[in-house]
Design an enzyme around this catalytic site. Structure first.
Site, PDB file in Angstrom:
ATOM      1  N   GLU A   1       0.515  -1.037   0.176  1.00 16.44           N
ATOM      2  CA  GLU A   1       0.315   0.260   0.148  1.00 16.44           C
ATOM      3  C   GLU A   1       0.725   1.596  -0.246  1.00 16.44           C
ATOM      4  O   GLU A   1       0.650   1.986  -0.734  1.00 16.44           O
ATOM      5  CB  GLU A   1      -0.964   0.217   0.992  1.00 16.44           C
TER       6      GLU A   1
ATOM      7  N   TYR B   1      -5.764   5.508   4.752  1.00 20.17           N
ATOM      8  CA  TYR B   1      -6.533   4.772   4.190  1.00 20.17           C
ATOM      9  C   TYR B   1      -5.079   3.966   3.846  1.00 20.17           C
ATOM     10  O   TYR B   1      -6.045   2.597   4.099  1.00 20.17           O
ATOM     11  CB  TYR B   1      -5.925   5.630   3.094  1.00 20.17           C
TER      12      TYR B   1
ATOM     13  N   ASP C   1      -8.674   5.417  -1.077  1.00 20.76           N
ATOM     14  CA  ASP C   1      -8.127   6.512  -1.660  1.00 20.76           C
ATOM     15  C   ASP C   1      -8.669   6.711  -2.766  1.00 20.76           C
ATOM     16  O   ASP C   1      -9.303   6.897  -2.834  1.00 20.76           O
ATOM     17  CB  ASP C   1      -6.553   4.498  -2.707  1.00 20.76           C
TER      18      ASP C   1
END
Ligand code: SF4
Length: 351
Positions: free
Chosen positions: A35, A118, A136
């Site tokens: 991520e 996020y 996101d």
């Protein structure tokens, strides 16, 4: 906001999801690393970086203990190096407080360095099954189209509102699949810049912009401020063995990374020779190099360059100059991609 689109979305995701090296691995560390890498970089570009990173640094302890030079080298080419520095700080926090694991708690994840709502949401939902949103840019775009939301997509208040909307519909039994399905939909169907593929979309019947044929109006984006343009001259100064490099200051743009010597403005050939002489070097040869451009988020560098052969780099009295041998420049020193157009002249034969 209708809950009805959740099932068609999940069915579509389970049938169509892309196979990715970090997906379905049930490993919170993998979710975190991927991520963070994906924040500014495309999936295809991230894949080899991810595999190399987790092979070299397979867990939180390895990341916490990794020497800085090696860490930056593993990140070289991904840009935004503060991301990997923050990851190491977070890994140290986890080693000290959480038994070298990513905590199974949304608020504790949020308290770690470099982890915002996020990333905390992605780790908590995907790795630990906690029903929290992970919003996101892809999810923002999908949601503003589904609800025909006219607010500026860059506003933090819009993100908060969408997080709240998702919190109300996220399925408790598979929050990770739901969040990944939303991101996947944004990445491959409800795409940015241009036409979303509404005819392939599993939630078409629940999407206001799709139904009203107004997709080109969403998301709403306020016009960006123009970037500052900076002219720079970059020097590849070499003797027979080595190239001069130096470390950037520990704060500011490209902090703490290595760079080729460079200065403001576009220098003429004579000025470039004077620059080398000001470092107490003896130029033997000079070659003008092609112009290049690098775009940062708020600044654009427009560069010109010179390759200068000198009799011996060791004569220099300039502060902070290091002499990088050919191999070292590849294996040891992380030189950011902003200098990519000139780095290859560190290795090329001088005619
Ligand atoms: Fe996006 Fe079109 Fe699907 Fe709406 S119908 S979510 S605009 S792809």
């Amino acid at each position: 906001m209708s809950e009805e689109f959740v099932q068609p979305l999940l069915q579509w995701y389970r049938a169509n999801k892309r196979i990715l090296p970090w997906r379905d691995k049930n490993n919170a560390y993998y979710t975190w690393v991927s991520e963070i890498m994906l924040q500014q970089t495309r999936v295809e570009a991230v894949k080899p970086y991810f595999t190399r990173f987790v092979t070299e640094l397979p867990d939180v302890n390895a990341l916490a203990e990794c020497p800085e030079e090696k860490l930056l080298k593993l990140w070289e080419g991904l840009g935004y190096y503060s991301r990997v520095r923050n990851m190491q700080q977070a890994a140290i926090q986890m080693k000290e407080k959480y038994d070298s694991r990513l905590p199974e708690d949304y608020s504790l994840l949020l308290s770690l360095k470099g982890i915002g709502s996020y990333t905390a949401g992605a780790i908590a939902s995907i790795a630990y099954g906690i029903p929290v949103p992970a919003v996101d840019g892809n999810v923002l775009r999908v949601m503003t189209r589904i609800t025909e939301n006219p607010e500026d997509i860059m506003k933090p208040s819009l993100r908060k509102k969408i997080e709240q909307e998702i919190l109300e519909i996220i399925p408790k039994d598979c929050p990770g699949d739901f969040n990944q399905a939303m991101m996947e939909l944004g990445a491959v169907v409800c795409v940015p810049n241009g036409q979303p593929k509404c005819e392939e979309c599993p939630v078409q019947n629940f999407c206001m912009a799709g139904l009203h044929k107004t997709t080109e109006k969403y998301p709403v984006k306020a016009p960006k401020k123009p970037r500052n343009i900076e002219n720079r001259t970059v020097f590849v100064i070499r003797d027979g063995e080595s190239t001069a490099i130096r470390k950037r200051p520990s704060k500011g743009l490209l902090a703490g990374l290595y760079e080729l010597p460079n200065t403001e403005g576009h220098l003429s050939r004579e000025e470039a020779l004077k620059y080398a002489e000001s470092m107490n070097l003896e130029p033997l040869y000079i070659q003008e190099l092609p112009q290049a451009k690098h775009i940062f988020s708020h600044i654009e560098w427009r560069m010109t360059g010179y390759l200068i052969r000198v009799s011996s780099l060791e004569q220099t009295d300039a502060r902070g100059i290091l002499f990088a041998k050919k191999k070292e420049s590849e294996q040891k020193y992380a030189i950011p991609s902003a200098f990519g157009a000139y780095v290859r002249y560190m290795k090329e034969e001088i005619k």
